[in-house]
Design an enzyme around this catalytic site. Structure first.
Site, PDB file in Angstrom:
ATOM      1  N   GLN A   1     -10.592   4.630   1.801  1.00 40.37           N
ATOM      2  CA  GLN A   1     -11.131   3.995   0.594  1.00 40.37           C
ATOM      3  C   GLN A   1     -11.191   2.475   0.723  1.00 40.37           C
ATOM      4  O   GLN A   1     -10.174   1.822   1.005  1.00 40.37           O
ATOM      5  CB  GLN A   1     -10.279   4.353  -0.618  1.00 40.37           C
ATOM      6  CG  GLN A   1     -10.535   5.745  -1.154  1.00 40.37           C
ATOM      7  CD  GLN A   1     -11.904   5.862  -1.792  1.00 40.37           C
ATOM      8  OE1 GLN A   1     -12.176   5.287  -2.841  1.00 40.37           O
ATOM      9  NE2 GLN A   1     -12.785   6.615  -1.163  1.00 40.37           N
TER      10      GLN A   1
ATOM     11  N   HIS B   1      -9.651  -3.259   1.437  1.00 41.42           N
ATOM     12  CA  HIS B   1      -9.210  -1.896   1.717  1.00 41.42           C
ATOM     13  C   HIS B   1      -8.151  -1.478   0.708  1.00 41.42           C
ATOM     14  O   HIS B   1      -7.270  -2.258   0.354  1.00 41.42           O
ATOM     15  CB  HIS B   1      -8.654  -1.782   3.135  1.00 41.42           C
ATOM     16  CG  HIS B   1      -8.696  -0.369   3.643  1.00 41.42           C
ATOM     17  ND1 HIS B   1      -7.825   0.605   3.186  1.00 41.42           N
ATOM     18  CD2 HIS B   1      -9.520   0.241   4.534  1.00 41.42           C
ATOM     19  CE1 HIS B   1      -8.114   1.748   3.786  1.00 41.42           C
ATOM     20  NE2 HIS B   1      -9.135   1.564   4.592  1.00 41.42           N
ATOM     21  N   HIS B   2      -8.246  -0.232   0.248  1.00 41.36           N
ATOM     22  CA  HIS B   2      -7.308   0.251  -0.779  1.00 41.36           C
ATOM     23  C   HIS B   2      -5.866   0.282  -0.261  1.00 41.36           C
ATOM     24  O   HIS B   2      -4.912   0.279  -1.059  1.00 41.36           O
ATOM     25  CB  HIS B   2      -7.729   1.647  -1.255  1.00 41.36           C
ATOM     26  CG  HIS B   2      -7.502   1.880  -2.710  1.00 41.36           C
ATOM     27  ND1 HIS B   2      -6.374   1.437  -3.385  1.00 41.36           N
ATOM     28  CD2 HIS B   2      -8.251   2.526  -3.651  1.00 41.36           C
ATOM     29  CE1 HIS B   2      -6.443   1.791  -4.651  1.00 41.36           C
ATOM     30  NE2 HIS B   2      -7.573   2.449  -4.847  1.00 41.36           N
ATOM     31  N   ALA B   3      -5.687   0.326   1.058  1.00 46.54           N
ATOM     32  CA  ALA B   3      -4.331   0.306   1.609  1.00 46.54           C
ATOM     33  C   ALA B   3      -3.619  -1.006   1.294  1.00 46.54           C
ATOM     34  O   ALA B   3      -2.387  -1.077   1.316  1.00 46.54           O
ATOM     35  CB  ALA B   3      -4.375   0.524   3.125  1.00 46.54           C
TER      36      ALA B   3
ATOM     37  N   ASN C   1       0.404   0.166  -3.843  1.00 47.46           N
ATOM     38  CA  ASN C   1      -0.273   1.290  -4.487  1.00 47.46           C
ATOM     39  C   ASN C   1       0.758   2.061  -5.296  1.00 47.46           C
ATOM     40  O   ASN C   1       1.370   3.032  -4.828  1.00 47.46           O
ATOM     41  CB  ASN C   1      -0.925   2.185  -3.429  1.00 47.46           C
ATOM     42  CG  ASN C   1      -2.201   1.581  -2.881  1.00 47.46           C
ATOM     43  OD1 ASN C   1      -3.184   1.433  -3.598  1.00 47.46           O
ATOM     44  ND2 ASN C   1      -2.190   1.200  -1.611  1.00 47.46           N
TER      45      ASN C   1
END
Length: 462
Positions: free
Chosen positions: A24, A136-138, A310
């Site tokens: 993602q 980046h979602h990370a 997250n």
């Protein structure tokens, strides 16, 4: 390349977002009033907290066991700036908004971020007075990344002040000390948690929504995309909210989604649909102690309950098809009843803990497979991130809009809403072979809210 003691492992949630099928990238389009000064943007980024942040100044690599880790590196801002001088299209009939949406739609199914540098980019679209931030979602969730973005901006009415975060999007809760009510609530918490966590398990195995004109499925994440924007006024949502006791903006949003999807299905479905047909959404819920916007300094405290990263759980939020009736507020009332039950459960924290456990014990392959099946067996993705409550600037240039979307999933429709200065823009990303006319869908949502507002105003006059 050998690992050093300073390399940090990715969190379980971070690992999920770098796996094939769930990879993602968040694409955020920021439009400004004045032409973009490239040198000024580079200087602003170089002097910002962004390049000093541990995640934004680390590359991602794998150790000998195949586990992803962060390694600190030197940031060269020029490596992260992509400049496009020419317009995105030569067609004079295509508006700025549509051109940028088409650009974002293409990015959602292509162009991964390079692993040779930290996982973020700025695309400067000079002909459109816009920039696309690719993150980046990370690196973090919506709350973390919005807090980072706001720390780099200033208020338009006071350039010496950062945008307001204190108290924005928070809600108060009452402490009820009645023993019997507390006991009843405890029983309901246990019951709803068992029911919803069980559904989660079944969704990861075989339970799926009935197929409709907006259904996706396995492999749909690879299909070409289209993107449209639904535009709302926060005041309109507040008007609707006031018409229903104890309602929230999220209750209104899900009422709008239920009503809008019902309208669209009436237009697209060749056969009459069953009244009450369930369409399940996948939503992320902030698990930090404080809801709403977070102060960036609090997120960076290692012992803070609002840590960076997250930190979210997953919820399954069903909406239901109903043919248009006389009272559009019924959609909001039904949404509120559903969300109130979800709030009583521990579905969000349990989904986070179970996912963490599966990733830690069985590794990313099984965790990714289960999450992929949950997405493939449901109908849509929805997120709602609270943005700046007032107008803001970046490098002295006034920001006119902030819109967010992400990499395509196996859903045929994903919706990401961000509020900014009294407005809320919802980006509707669709698989264009399934939903060829996302602008029609966007209008269904917009019309739904306007009708709800009129109904709410009529109730207020009575």
């Amino acid at each position: 390349m050998t690992m050093t003691e300073r390399d940090e492992p990715l969190t379980p949630a971070g690992r999920l977002f770098v796996q094939p099928g769930m990879d993602q990238i968040i694409n955020c389009a920021v439009s400004v009033d004045d032409p973009i000064d490239v040198d000024a943007v580079k200087l602003e980024i170089s002097n910002s907290i962004l390049v000093k942040h541990p995640r934004f100044s680390s590359i991602m690599l794998k150790d000998s066991c195949g586990r992803e880790r962060w390694r600190k590196t030197e940031v060269n801002v020029d490596d992260h700036i992509i400049i496009r001088h020419q317009p995105l299209t030569d067609d004079p009939l295509i508006s700025n908004e549509d051109a940028i949406n088409d650009y974002l739609a293409d990015l959602s199914v292509s162009t991964p971020l390079s692993l040779t540098k930290p996982l973020w980019e700025f695309h400067l679209l000079l002909a459109h007075n816009s920039a696309v931030l690719r993150l980046h979602h990370a690196l973090g969730d919506g709350i973390s990344l919005m807090s980072m973005f706001m720390s780099c901006c200033r208020r338009a009415d006071d350039p010496n002040q950062r945008p307001t975060t204190q108290g924005v999007g928070t809600s108060s809760s009452s402490n009820n000390r009645n023993v019997w009510r507390l006991l009843k609530k405890l029983v309901m918490v246990i019951w709803y948690t068992v029911v919803y966590v069980t559904e989660f398990g079944l969704r990861s195995l075989w339970l799926k929504d009935k197929k409709t004109a907006i259904s996706g499925g396995a492999g749909v994440e690879l299909w070409p995309r289209k993107l449209a924007t639904a535009k709302f006024k926060i005041d309109d949502m507040k008007t609707v909210k006031k018409a229903i006791d104890n309602a929230t903006i999220n209750d209104v949003l899900f009422g709008v989604i239920s009503c809008g999807l019902s309208r669209y299905l009436d237009l697209r479905s060749p056969k009459a649909l069953k009244e009450g047909l369930q369409m399940t959404g996948v939503a992320m819920i902030n698990l930090r102690k404080q809801s709403g916007l977070q102060d960036f300094s609090e997120l960076m405290k290692s012992k803070s309950g609002a840590r960076w990263g997250n930190k979210f759980g997953m919820l399954l939020l069903p909406v239901y098809y109903h043919k248009g009736g006389s009272d559009p507020l019924q959609f909001v009332k039904r949404a509120k009843a559903m969300i109130d039950k979800k709030k009583l459960s521990l579905e969000g924290p349990c989904s986070y803990k179970i996912g963490d456990l599966i990733m830690s014990i069985f590794g990313p392959k099984l965790a990714t497979l289960l999450n992929y099946r949950i997405v493939s067996n449901t109908t849509f993705t929805i997120s709602n991130v609270i943005g700046p409550p007032e107008d803001i600037t970046f490098g002295g240039n006034h920001i006119s809009s902030v819109r967010v979307t992400s990499t395509a999933l196996s859903h045929a429709i994903t919706m990401h809403m961000v509020s900014y200065a009294g407005r809320a823009d919802m980006q509707i990303l669709v698989a264009k072979d399934i939903i060829p006319d996302p602008k029609v869908l966007a209008k269904c949502f917009q019309d739904a809210l306007l009708e709800m507002k009129e109904a709410a105003q009529a109730v207020a006059k009575d």
